[in-house]
Design an enzyme around this catalytic site. Structure first.
Site, PDB file in Angstrom:
ATOM      1  N   TYR A 165      -3.271  -4.891   3.424  1.00  0.00           N
ATOM      2  CA  TYR A 165      -2.332  -3.803   3.701  1.00  0.00           C
ATOM      3  C   TYR A 165      -1.253  -4.226   4.711  1.00  0.00           C
ATOM      4  CZ  TYR A 165      -1.059   1.176   3.657  1.00  0.00           C
ATOM      5  OH  TYR A 165      -0.410   2.372   3.491  1.00  0.00           O
ATOM      6  N   GLU A 199       7.168  -6.179   2.568  1.00  0.00           N
ATOM      7  CA  GLU A 199       8.135  -5.140   2.218  1.00  0.00           C
ATOM      8  C   GLU A 199       9.235  -5.030   3.275  1.00  0.00           C
ATOM      9  OE1 GLU A 199       5.988  -1.508   1.479  1.00  0.00           O
ATOM     10  OE2 GLU A 199       4.531  -2.542   0.207  1.00  0.00           O
TER      11      GLU A 199
END
Length: 242
Positions: free
Chosen positions: A164, A171
């Protein structure tokens, strides 16, 4: 009196039959959906691996798998609907945030700003997404079959601890890399004066999106940690309604 009781029993039976039918249909659909999504992300994994070993570089990799990625990631919008109609017992808000952030990255960053497609950060979040989704959809599929291998359960609730944060880093770095191109081209921006008398600057919008990770990431991450404790360690956790 007996007739009334019989009518009530018949109505209850019909109601139960309808619920059972709906449950069967929902389960069948979810089975199909999760198998399809597992297969889709496996196809992406194979395609990325094959490309890298054949070409020896990550450059051009995104473009080679873009169509498949866009299809399956956009298809995931159905998950918000699953939550909304109640066939999946997950928060609509949590699911909506997760899915919409992926859709945004696929369509409004990597698809729209081709200059960032060869960034290492794109490959980073692609690898993270692929591993995560294969694990997640496999978990759902085997859970529906009521035959869940422990290693899939373990992977589902442990790998995210590392994956995660890595995905978020990928991103954010990709959005950051896109900023100069967005500013130079004035992409998706609306300048004054115009007939709508409204201005919008996509460059600053992306900065706001990056800043939004600060409050959102911990909430989603700790939500998963709570789920991990609940599933792997049997802790009873009372959560507030979303």
């Amino acid at each position: 009196m007996a007739s009334g009781e019989e009518d009530g029993a018949l109505e209850e039976k019909e109601t139960n039959n309808k619920k059972r039918t709906k449950s069967i249909i929902a389960t069948a659909w979810l089975m199909f959906y999760n198998i399809a999504m597992t297969a889709g992300w496996l196809v992406l994994a194979v395609a990325m691996t094959r490309y890298y070993f054949q070409k020896g570089t990550h450059k051009g990799l995104y473009r080679s798998i873009a169509r498949t990625l866009k299809f399956f990631q956009t298809f995931a919008l159905l998950e918000v609907g699953h939550c909304a109609i109640g066939i999946v017992r997950t928060s609509v808000i949590v699911t909506g945030v997760q899915v919409s952030s992926r859709i945004f990255m696929v369509w409004f960053i990597t698809h729209s700003i081709r200059q960032v497609q060869n960034q290492e950060s794109v490959i980073l979040f692609l690898v993270v997404w692929t591993v995560t989704e294969i694990t997640r959809y496999s978990f759902y599929t085997f859970s529906l079959l009521k035959h869940l291998p422990y290693f899939i359960k373990w992977a589902r609730y442990n790998m995210f601890i590392v994956m995660y944060p890595l995905g978020v880093i990928g991103e954010l770095l990709t959005i950051y890399a896109a900023l100069p191109y967005v500013r130079k081209a004035g992409m998706y921006s609306l300048r004054l004066p115009n007939k709508y008398n409204v201005s919008f600057d996509y460059y600053y919008f992306l900065i706001i999106v990056m800043l939004s990770y600060i409050p959102l990431f911990p909430q989603l991450y700790f939500h998963m940690l709570r789920q991990r404790r609940k599933v792997l360690h049997g802790e009873v956790i009372v959560e507030k309604d979303e």
